[in-house]
Design a protein around this motif. Structure first.
Motif, PDB file in Angstrom:
ATOM      1  N   GLU A   1      35.060  62.182  32.727  1.00 55.14           N
ATOM      2  CA  GLU A   1      34.824  61.250  31.614  1.00 55.14           C
ATOM      3  C   GLU A   1      33.410  61.404  31.068  1.00 55.14           C
ATOM      4  O   GLU A   1      33.178  61.404  29.859  1.00 55.14           O
ATOM      5  CB  GLU A   1      35.048  59.802  32.063  1.00 55.14           C
ATOM      6  CG  GLU A   1      36.512  59.416  32.048  1.00 55.14           C
ATOM      7  CD  GLU A   1      36.778  58.134  32.799  1.00 55.14           C
ATOM      8  OE1 GLU A   1      35.843  57.592  33.420  1.00 55.14           O
ATOM      9  OE2 GLU A   1      37.946  57.702  32.789  1.00 55.14           O
TER      10      GLU A   1
ATOM     11  N   LYS B   1      30.702  56.371  34.833  1.00 54.33           N
ATOM     12  CA  LYS B   1      31.941  57.078  34.508  1.00 54.33           C
ATOM     13  C   LYS B   1      32.226  58.165  35.525  1.00 54.33           C
ATOM     14  O   LYS B   1      31.300  58.686  36.159  1.00 54.33           O
ATOM     15  CB  LYS B   1      31.806  57.729  33.132  1.00 54.33           C
ATOM     16  CG  LYS B   1      31.795  56.727  31.997  1.00 54.33           C
ATOM     17  CD  LYS B   1      31.635  57.462  30.690  1.00 54.33           C
ATOM     18  CE  LYS B   1      31.772  56.481  29.535  1.00 54.33           C
ATOM     19  NZ  LYS B   1      31.667  57.132  28.254  1.00 54.33           N
TER      20      LYS B   1
ATOM     21  N   CYS C   1      25.252  56.903  34.968  1.00 53.31           N
ATOM     22  CA  CYS C   1      26.408  56.348  34.281  1.00 53.31           C
ATOM     23  C   CYS C   1      27.532  56.152  35.298  1.00 53.31           C
ATOM     24  O   CYS C   1      27.671  56.932  36.240  1.00 53.31           O
ATOM     25  CB  CYS C   1      26.748  57.376  33.209  1.00 53.31           C
ATOM     26  SG  CYS C   1      28.358  57.296  32.603  1.00 53.31           S
TER      27      CYS C   1
ATOM     28  N   LYS D   1      33.287  64.501  29.068  1.00 52.50           N
ATOM     29  CA  LYS D   1      33.940  64.301  27.761  1.00 52.50           C
ATOM     30  C   LYS D   1      32.987  63.565  26.809  1.00 52.50           C
ATOM     31  O   LYS D   1      32.868  63.912  25.631  1.00 52.50           O
ATOM     32  CB  LYS D   1      35.228  63.485  27.996  1.00 52.50           C
ATOM     33  CG  LYS D   1      36.112  63.334  26.808  1.00 52.50           C
ATOM     34  CD  LYS D   1      37.473  62.801  27.243  1.00 52.50           C
ATOM     35  CE  LYS D   1      38.165  62.104  26.121  1.00 52.50           C
ATOM     36  NZ  LYS D   1      38.128  60.654  26.158  1.00 52.50           N
ATOM     37  N   THR D   2      32.294  62.559  27.349  1.00 47.70           N
ATOM     38  CA  THR D   2      31.343  61.798  26.528  1.00 47.70           C
ATOM     39  C   THR D   2      30.232  62.712  26.002  1.00 47.70           C
ATOM     40  O   THR D   2      29.824  62.620  24.835  1.00 47.70           O
ATOM     41  CB  THR D   2      30.714  60.648  27.363  1.00 47.70           C
ATOM     42  OG1 THR D   2      31.776  59.915  27.948  1.00 47.70           O
ATOM     43  CG2 THR D   2      29.855  59.727  26.520  1.00 47.70           C
TER      44      THR D   2
ATOM     45  N   GLU E   1      31.577  64.676  23.214  1.00 45.51           N
ATOM     46  CA  GLU E   1      31.677  63.853  21.994  1.00 45.51           C
ATOM     47  C   GLU E   1      30.302  63.750  21.330  1.00 45.51           C
ATOM     48  O   GLU E   1      30.187  63.774  20.109  1.00 45.51           O
ATOM     49  CB  GLU E   1      32.242  62.472  22.352  1.00 45.51           C
ATOM     50  CG  GLU E   1      33.747  62.540  22.608  1.00 45.51           C
ATOM     51  CD  GLU E   1      34.313  61.344  23.379  1.00 45.51           C
ATOM     52  OE1 GLU E   1      35.540  61.334  23.591  1.00 45.51           O
ATOM     53  OE2 GLU E   1      33.534  60.450  23.790  1.00 45.51           O
TER      54      GLU E   1
END
Ligand SMILES: NC(=O)c1ccc[n+]([C@@H]2O[C@H](COP(=O)([O-])OP(=O)(O)OC[C@H]3O[C@@H](n4cnc5c(N)ncnc54)[C@H](O)[C@@H]3O)[C@@H](O)[C@H]2O)c1
Ligand SMILES: O=C(O)C[C@H](O)C(=O)O
Length: 226
Positions: free
Chosen positions: A9, A5, A3, A12-13, A16
């Motif tokens: 980040e 990011k 990824c 954090k994903t 989530e």
């Protein structure tokens, strides 16, 4: 999946994802910097309305494994016979071994205390530097992760007296997160133990640890709130 990011980040994903797919999981968080990733996860979970402080545990077991090993070397014992509480956080001076509370009861010279504290606090950096760009502690991290996950599973099963150190939402100090001994049970970290009596050396270490921890916690929180 690779990824594009940034690490915070990406992290954090992932958090989530936890809120969506397994909101009731007991989360063992080992990704660094643990002192900031746990506050990041807490913020993400709070936003989603799934935050349960008992179910979010930063894994600091490797500090305990190292502390038991290094102390056992000095005492000439098997590390499995030694229990060193390590409190605070999981980086440098935030890693605070409580050498006055080692079991079995023992004592150290001031030089041994300095050397042991330094080695325990810098064990991770020692490995990262020795691997020179090839990552961090791998097998010992896996060992610590398994040992901690196993303790959580025994708690979930209902075994009694499962006590390990972990970095959790805490009222043990004025900081919102802190590593100390916790009792693991069916709902996660069901009891958080206070630090017990500290000697002067440890009280000074605690002040240093709290200063750095406060900044790392704030960094994690503000990353999500920005
Ligand atoms: N808490 C502890 O006790 C402890 C101990 C050791 C390591 N750690 C931490 O564990 C984590 C992993 O350490 P490691 O030594 O295994 O690291 P590593 O570099 O060997 O492995 C990281 C993995 O993440 C993948 N990756 C990197 N960027 C990515 C991206 N943007 N998208 C998807 N995948 C990506 C890499 O391909 C690699 O497989 C680190 O955060 C490290 O600091 C924690
Ligand atoms: O990944 C690191 O920087 C070090 C790691 O947390 C460790 O304790 O070995």
């Amino acid at each position: 999946m690779i990824c594009s990011k940034s690490m915070p980040e990406l992290f954090k994903t992932l958090c989530e994802g936890i809120t969506k797919f397994c909101p009731n999981a007991i989360v063992n968080l080992i990704s660094n910097p643990v002192n900031s990733t746990v506050p990041i996860a807490a913020e993400v979970f709070k936003r989603a309305g799934t935050f349960d402080p008992k179910r979010l545990l930063g894994v600091t077991m490797l500090d305990v494994v190292r502390a038991n090993t290094f102390v056992a070397e000095v005492l000439g014992r098997d590390p499995r016979e030694v229990d060193v509480p390590v409190v605070g956080g999981h980086a440098g001076v935030t890693i605070l071994p409580l050498l006055s509370q080692v079991k079995p009861t023992c004592s150290f010279t001031p030089k041994e205390i300095d050397q042991l504290t330094d080695r325990i606090q810098n064990g991770g950096t020692e490995v990262v530097e020795a691997k020179a760009g090839a990552g961090s502690a791998t097998l010992s991290m896996a060992y610590a992760a398994v040992k901690f996950a196993d303790a959580c599973l025994r708690g979930l099963r209902g075994d009694s007296g499962i006590v390990e150190c972990a970095f959790v939402a805490s009222q043990v100090t004025e900081l919102p997160f802190f590593a100390s001994k916790v009792r693991l049970g069916r709902t996660g970290a069901e009891e958080i133990f206070s630090l017990g009596p500290l000697n002067e050396y440890e009280r000074a270490g605690l002040e240093k640890a709290k200063k750095e921890l406060a900044a790392s916690i704030e960094k994690g929180v503000s990353f999500v709130r920005k």
